[in-house]
Design a protein around this motif. Sequence first.
Motif, PDB file in Angstrom:
ATOM      1  N   LYS A  42       0.840  -1.205   0.000  1.00 28.63           N
ATOM      2  CA  LYS A  42       0.000   0.000   0.000  1.00 28.63           C
ATOM      3  C   LYS A  42       0.871   1.250   0.000  1.00 28.63           C
ATOM      4  O   LYS A  42       0.564   2.241  -0.671  1.00 28.63           O
ATOM      5  CB  LYS A  42      -0.923  -0.006   1.218  1.00 28.63           C
ATOM      6  CG  LYS A  42      -2.043  -1.032   1.142  1.00 28.63           C
ATOM      7  CD  LYS A  42      -2.962  -0.913   2.348  1.00 28.63           C
ATOM      8  CE  LYS A  42      -4.115  -1.908   2.259  1.00 28.63           C
ATOM      9  NZ  LYS A  42      -5.029  -1.806   3.422  1.00 28.63           N
ATOM     10  N   ARG A  43       1.984   1.174   0.740  1.00 28.08           N
ATOM     11  CA  ARG A  43       2.881   2.340   0.819  1.00 28.08           C
ATOM     12  C   ARG A  43       3.527   2.619  -0.527  1.00 28.08           C
ATOM     13  O   ARG A  43       3.571   3.771  -0.986  1.00 28.08           O
ATOM     14  CB  ARG A  43       3.952   2.090   1.875  1.00 28.08           C
ATOM     15  CG  ARG A  43       4.934   3.249   2.058  1.00 28.08           C
ATOM     16  CD  ARG A  43       5.949   2.949   3.162  1.00 28.08           C
ATOM     17  NE  ARG A  43       6.838   4.083   3.394  1.00 28.08           N
ATOM     18  CZ  ARG A  43       7.914   4.337   2.677  1.00 28.08           C
ATOM     19  NH1 ARG A  43       8.244   3.528   1.669  1.00 28.08           N
ATOM     20  NH2 ARG A  43       8.677   5.392   2.935  1.00 28.08           N
ATOM     21  N   SER A  44       4.037   1.564  -1.180  1.00 24.10           N
ATOM     22  CA  SER A  44       4.725   1.763  -2.459  1.00 24.10           C
ATOM     23  C   SER A  44       3.764   2.250  -3.538  1.00 24.10           C
ATOM     24  O   SER A  44       4.108   3.113  -4.356  1.00 24.10           O
ATOM     25  CB  SER A  44       5.404   0.463  -2.907  1.00 24.10           C
ATOM     26  OG  SER A  44       4.443  -0.533  -3.248  1.00 24.10           O
ATOM     27  N   LEU A  45       2.540   1.715  -3.520  1.00 19.26           N
ATOM     28  CA  LEU A  45       1.552   2.153  -4.509  1.00 19.26           C
ATOM     29  C   LEU A  45       1.113   3.591  -4.246  1.00 19.26           C
ATOM     30  O   LEU A  45       0.858   4.349  -5.191  1.00 19.26           O
ATOM     31  CB  LEU A  45       0.339   1.221  -4.489  1.00 19.26           C
ATOM     32  CG  LEU A  45       0.586  -0.215  -4.978  1.00 19.26           C
ATOM     33  CD1 LEU A  45      -0.685  -1.042  -4.848  1.00 19.26           C
ATOM     34  CD2 LEU A  45       1.068  -0.220  -6.426  1.00 19.26           C
ATOM     35  N   THR A  46       1.042   3.976  -2.969  1.00 22.78           N
ATOM     36  CA  THR A  46       0.689   5.354  -2.632  1.00 22.78           C
ATOM     37  C   THR A  46       1.727   6.330  -3.181  1.00 22.78           C
ATOM     38  O   THR A  46       1.386   7.360  -3.776  1.00 22.78           O
ATOM     39  CB  THR A  46       0.574   5.524  -1.108  1.00 22.78           C
ATOM     40  OG1 THR A  46      -0.453   4.665  -0.614  1.00 22.78           O
ATOM     41  CG2 THR A  46       0.248   6.964  -0.746  1.00 22.78           C
ATOM     42  N   PHE A  47       3.007   5.973  -2.986  1.00 24.46           N
ATOM     43  CA  PHE A  47       4.067   6.825  -3.515  1.00 24.46           C
ATOM     44  C   PHE A  47       4.089   6.803  -5.040  1.00 24.46           C
ATOM     45  O   PHE A  47       4.417   7.819  -5.672  1.00 24.46           O
ATOM     46  CB  PHE A  47       5.427   6.391  -2.958  1.00 24.46           C
ATOM     47  CG  PHE A  47       5.754   7.004  -1.622  1.00 24.46           C
ATOM     48  CD1 PHE A  47       6.175   8.324  -1.550  1.00 24.46           C
ATOM     49  CD2 PHE A  47       5.626   6.273  -0.450  1.00 24.46           C
ATOM     50  CE1 PHE A  47       6.477   8.907  -0.317  1.00 24.46           C
ATOM     51  CE2 PHE A  47       5.917   6.845   0.783  1.00 24.46           C
ATOM     52  CZ  PHE A  47       6.350   8.166   0.848  1.00 24.46           C
ATOM     53  N   ILE A  95      10.481  12.084  -5.875  1.00 26.76           N
ATOM     54  CA  ILE A  95       9.524  11.487  -4.939  1.00 26.76           C
ATOM     55  C   ILE A  95       9.758   9.989  -4.799  1.00 26.76           C
ATOM     56  O   ILE A  95       9.719   9.441  -3.685  1.00 26.76           O
ATOM     57  CB  ILE A  95       8.078  11.772  -5.410  1.00 26.76           C
ATOM     58  CG1 ILE A  95       7.751  13.241  -5.233  1.00 26.76           C
ATOM     59  CG2 ILE A  95       7.074  10.907  -4.648  1.00 26.76           C
ATOM     60  CD1 ILE A  95       6.385  13.645  -5.734  1.00 26.76           C
ATOM     61  N   LEU A  96      10.012   9.315  -5.919  1.00 25.60           N
ATOM     62  CA  LEU A  96      10.283   7.871  -5.866  1.00 25.60           C
ATOM     63  C   LEU A  96      11.545   7.577  -5.055  1.00 25.60           C
ATOM     64  O   LEU A  96      11.596   6.619  -4.277  1.00 25.60           O
ATOM     65  CB  LEU A  96      10.416   7.309  -7.276  1.00 25.60           C
ATOM     66  CG  LEU A  96       9.136   7.275  -8.113  1.00 25.60           C
ATOM     67  CD1 LEU A  96       9.440   6.810  -9.540  1.00 25.60           C
ATOM     68  CD2 LEU A  96       8.102   6.357  -7.482  1.00 25.60           C
ATOM     69  N   PHE A  97      12.561   8.411  -5.233  1.00 26.14           N
ATOM     70  CA  PHE A  97      13.802   8.213  -4.475  1.00 26.14           C
ATOM     71  C   PHE A  97      13.562   8.438  -2.985  1.00 26.14           C
ATOM     72  O   PHE A  97      14.027   7.662  -2.139  1.00 26.14           O
ATOM     73  CB  PHE A  97      14.880   9.169  -4.988  1.00 26.14           C
ATOM     74  CG  PHE A  97      16.167   9.096  -4.214  1.00 26.14           C
ATOM     75  CD1 PHE A  97      17.021   8.008  -4.372  1.00 26.14           C
ATOM     76  CD2 PHE A  97      16.516  10.105  -3.322  1.00 26.14           C
ATOM     77  CE1 PHE A  97      18.201   7.925  -3.649  1.00 26.14           C
ATOM     78  CE2 PHE A  97      17.696  10.025  -2.596  1.00 26.14           C
ATOM     79  CZ  PHE A  97      18.545   8.936  -2.769  1.00 26.14           C
ATOM     80  N   MET A  98      12.828   9.485  -2.649  1.00 27.19           N
ATOM     81  CA  MET A  98      12.553   9.781  -1.240  1.00 27.19           C
ATOM     82  C   MET A  98      11.676   8.709  -0.599  1.00 27.19           C
ATOM     83  O   MET A  98      11.728   8.505   0.615  1.00 27.19           O
ATOM     84  CB  MET A  98      11.877  11.151  -1.122  1.00 27.19           C
ATOM     85  CG  MET A  98      12.781  12.317  -1.511  1.00 27.19           C
ATOM     86  SD  MET A  98      11.924  13.915  -1.446  1.00 27.19           S
ATOM     87  CE  MET A  98      11.501  14.000   0.288  1.00 27.19           C
ATOM     88  N   SER A  99      10.889   8.001  -1.410  1.00 29.35           N
ATOM     89  CA  SER A  99      10.015   6.954  -0.868  1.00 29.35           C
ATOM     90  C   SER A  99      10.782   5.689  -0.505  1.00 29.35           C
ATOM     91  O   SER A  99      10.239   4.812   0.169  1.00 29.35           O
ATOM     92  CB  SER A  99       8.938   6.602  -1.895  1.00 29.35           C
ATOM     93  OG  SER A  99       9.496   5.863  -2.977  1.00 29.35           O
ATOM     94  N   GLY A 100      12.033   5.601  -0.951  1.00 29.67           N
ATOM     95  CA  GLY A 100      12.820   4.400  -0.689  1.00 29.67           C
ATOM     96  C   GLY A 100      12.543   3.272  -1.662  1.00 29.67           C
ATOM     97  O   GLY A 100      12.911   2.124  -1.411  1.00 29.67           O
ATOM     98  N   SER A 101      11.894   3.588  -2.793  1.00 28.86           N
ATOM     99  CA  SER A 101      11.594   2.557  -3.791  1.00 28.86           C
ATOM    100  C   SER A 101      12.868   1.964  -4.390  1.00 28.86           C
ATOM    101  O   SER A 101      12.886   0.828  -4.831  1.00 28.86           O
ATOM    102  CB  SER A 101      10.716   3.143  -4.912  1.00 28.86           C
ATOM    103  OG  SER A 101       9.478   3.574  -4.389  1.00 28.86           O
ATOM    104  N   PHE A 102      13.937   2.781  -4.401  1.00 31.96           N
ATOM    105  CA  PHE A 102      15.235   2.281  -4.835  1.00 31.96           C
ATOM    106  C   PHE A 102      16.326   3.004  -4.046  1.00 31.96           C
ATOM    107  O   PHE A 102      16.120   4.103  -3.532  1.00 31.96           O
ATOM    108  CB  PHE A 102      15.437   2.464  -6.345  1.00 31.96           C
ATOM    109  CG  PHE A 102      15.168   3.849  -6.850  1.00 31.96           C
ATOM    110  CD1 PHE A 102      16.171   4.823  -6.845  1.00 31.96           C
ATOM    111  CD2 PHE A 102      13.912   4.205  -7.328  1.00 31.96           C
ATOM    112  CE1 PHE A 102      15.931   6.108  -7.316  1.00 31.96           C
ATOM    113  CE2 PHE A 102      13.660   5.484  -7.809  1.00 31.96           C
ATOM    114  CZ  PHE A 102      14.673   6.444  -7.791  1.00 31.96           C
TER     115      PHE A 102
END
Length: 442
Positions: free
Chosen positions: A239-244, A272-279
Amino acid sequence: MNAVVIAVLAMLVLSLMRIQVVLALAIGALIGGLSGGLGFDKTIAAFTEGLGGSATIALSYALLGAFALGLSKTGLPELLVSSALKLTGKNGESKKKSMSKVFLLFIIITISVFSQNLIPIHIAFIPILIPPLLLIFNELTVDRRALASAITFGLTAPYILLPVGFGLIFHQILQEEMSKSGLTVDLAMIPKAMLLPVAGMVIGLLIALFVSYRKSRRYENRELTKDENTNSERPTYTKRSLTFAVGAILATVTVQIVTESMIMGALSGIIILFMSGSFTIKESDVIFTDGMKMMAFIGFVMITAAGFAEVMRRTGDVEALVEVTSSLFAGNQVIAALMMLLVGLLVTMGIGSSFATIPIIATIFVPLAQELGFSPLSTVAIVGTAAALGDAGSPASDSTLGPTAGLNVDGQHNHIWDTCVPTFLHYNIPLLIFGWIAAIIF
């Protein structure tokens, strides 16, 4: 023989011979410049000067590629694939297999349309959505020429008809250039004039999906590129990754609209993707490099096409082609309208951009149409259709390069024969016929 005709024919013949499209454009520009009397030095100078015209667009596409690959790390493509699997069954098998094909094609067309108007991200959705679904399409034995036709329809018909997003830009350019040439038209008039030509494209789409490419076509189930450099598993979604992911998409769209810059939009989404920790920081280099590689081909083609277009302008033969062709049929509206549309097709096929074609042809077409007694609505239909002709089907158009980039990730989709030729036949021919009818009856 006219230099533009020679250059475009040379480019098209080389492309059909499977010569790489960048080389075909460069060689075509050289042939056109020399035949137009520019000489070698002036041809090279014009070509080089023209290259910078699409540098911003090329960088935009490269960053959108990086954003698309970063977005894949959120697991959003996995959600799309799993949703499709629920529809089609684990192995693409369904009691209503044909309905599954139609539904998926409808979803792709809808997203393509939204990418031009409602959510103007243009072709950036293709590397996100298409590659993960290829194995499912393989199991459903969908002909990828049908997929290319569906995507290209969504990338072209909306901006031609609807004054929203990229369509607003197209309509504004059309209005401004016609005004400069002596005909002031209301912006609301343009959708009315383009309704019939786009109706022809709808018919072409239906023929492509349900007649030309309705039969099954089998492809090998090849493995797509894995995250070998990061040694990571396929991304999973939470849910967190999809929200970001949704937040990054909204930020990209909002910033792009506010700043009118695809570069700033893509950068905001990536941040935003970087700040979300996606990678991670370590993965970011790979994502940027691979993402840019994914879209680099399109960028190089558009840069080369800009050089080609500049050479054509320098020869002065674009105007000469229009004038000579039209003067042969002066006084005959039916034939004159057809010839103007054919000239528009030729020019746009070479340049690869409807937006760039409008200034070239409006200067001559508008005064000529007025002299021949065409109504303002008919004139809009002629100029608008003439510019739109060739976008679908041109080897240098992002409306064909984008679908190829997504459908050929496993090396089983040819740019010319599987994207350009099908879209040329199913969209340019109906556009020509219905645009001609519009010019006559309005």
